[in-house]
Structure formats: structure tokens, C-alpha cells
Enzyme design. Structure first.
Site: not given
Length: 126
Positions: A25, A58, A73, A75
């Protein structure tokens, strides 16, 4: 017919945290979620101005007033603390909705200070 249009944008926000071992996220200051109309758990696109990475994740709510942009995470490999990012949410609009649609855009100054908001992008001139 429906069109996918820009719903909301945070322009040139600075990444404040990059947490690899988090569930995933992007945590965004709750005040900015409210002001932009981005909902918690809504799909967002993130465009990293500093390294050219573009990725999907998200949104989750960070503490109101925190000025937090935390890329979490996997990302976290695509953005580091201090990177400038553009965060966009898109939505499907019907022909009837398109007539009155205006995106909500928040423009950030250094230090994640809210500079101004807008509902239109100026015409680009050569």
C-alpha cells in the site's frame, strides 16, 4: 459509453517513508485523502518524478496532519525517502457525469506543504 478519467491527484508529494516489510500500500495523510476524495483501499497509480518508476498500489490512511507519504511493501523498491511522486486515482464516468466532472488536485510544495488545490490543469503552451 464510459470513460476512465482522472479523479484525484497529489502532485509532487515527497515520500516520507519507504517500508519494505509492511503489508503493501501507500499511506497518505488522512487530511489529503479527505481533501482529494481518494478513498481508503482505492487503487492508485504512483509516478516517481525522480527515477521514472510507475506502479500501482492502493491507498491507506495515515494520521491526519502527518504529511506522510509512505510507500510500503514491494513498492518500497520503487521509491525512496525524499523522492517526489505524483499520486493519481482514476474512475469510470458515464457520458452524463462527464459534463460536470472536475478532478480534485492537490499541489505540494517542499516539505509536503499543501501549496494549492485545483480542478483544472492549465493549457500547455509551446
Amino acid at each position: 459509453m464510459h470513460a476512465i478519467m482522472l479523479k484525484a491527484k497529489l502532485h509532487r508529494a515527497e515520500v516520507t517513508h519507504a517500508v519494505l516489510d509492511y503489508e503493501g500500500s501507500c499511506a497518505i495523510d488522512g487530511d489529503w485523502l479527505d481533501l482529494s476524495g481518494i478513498r481508503e483501499y482505492e487503487q492508485i497509480q504512483i509516478y516517481n518524478v525522480d527515477n521514472g518508476e510507475r506502479f500501482t498500489t492502493y491507498a491507506i490512511r495515515a494520521e491526519n496532519g502527518s504529511k506522510m507519504i509512505s510507500v510500503n511493501g514491494a513498492a518500497a523498491h520503487k521509491a525512496k525517502v525524499g523522492d517526489r511522486v505524483i499520486i493519481c486515482a482514476y474512475a469510470h464516468y458515464s457520458e452524463a457525469e462527464l459534463a460536470s466532472h472536475k478532478p480534485r488536485m492537490l499541489y505540494m510544495a517542499p516539505g509536503n506543504q499543501l501549496s494549492h488545490t485545483s480542478e483544472a490543469i492549465p493549457i500547455q503552451v509551446a
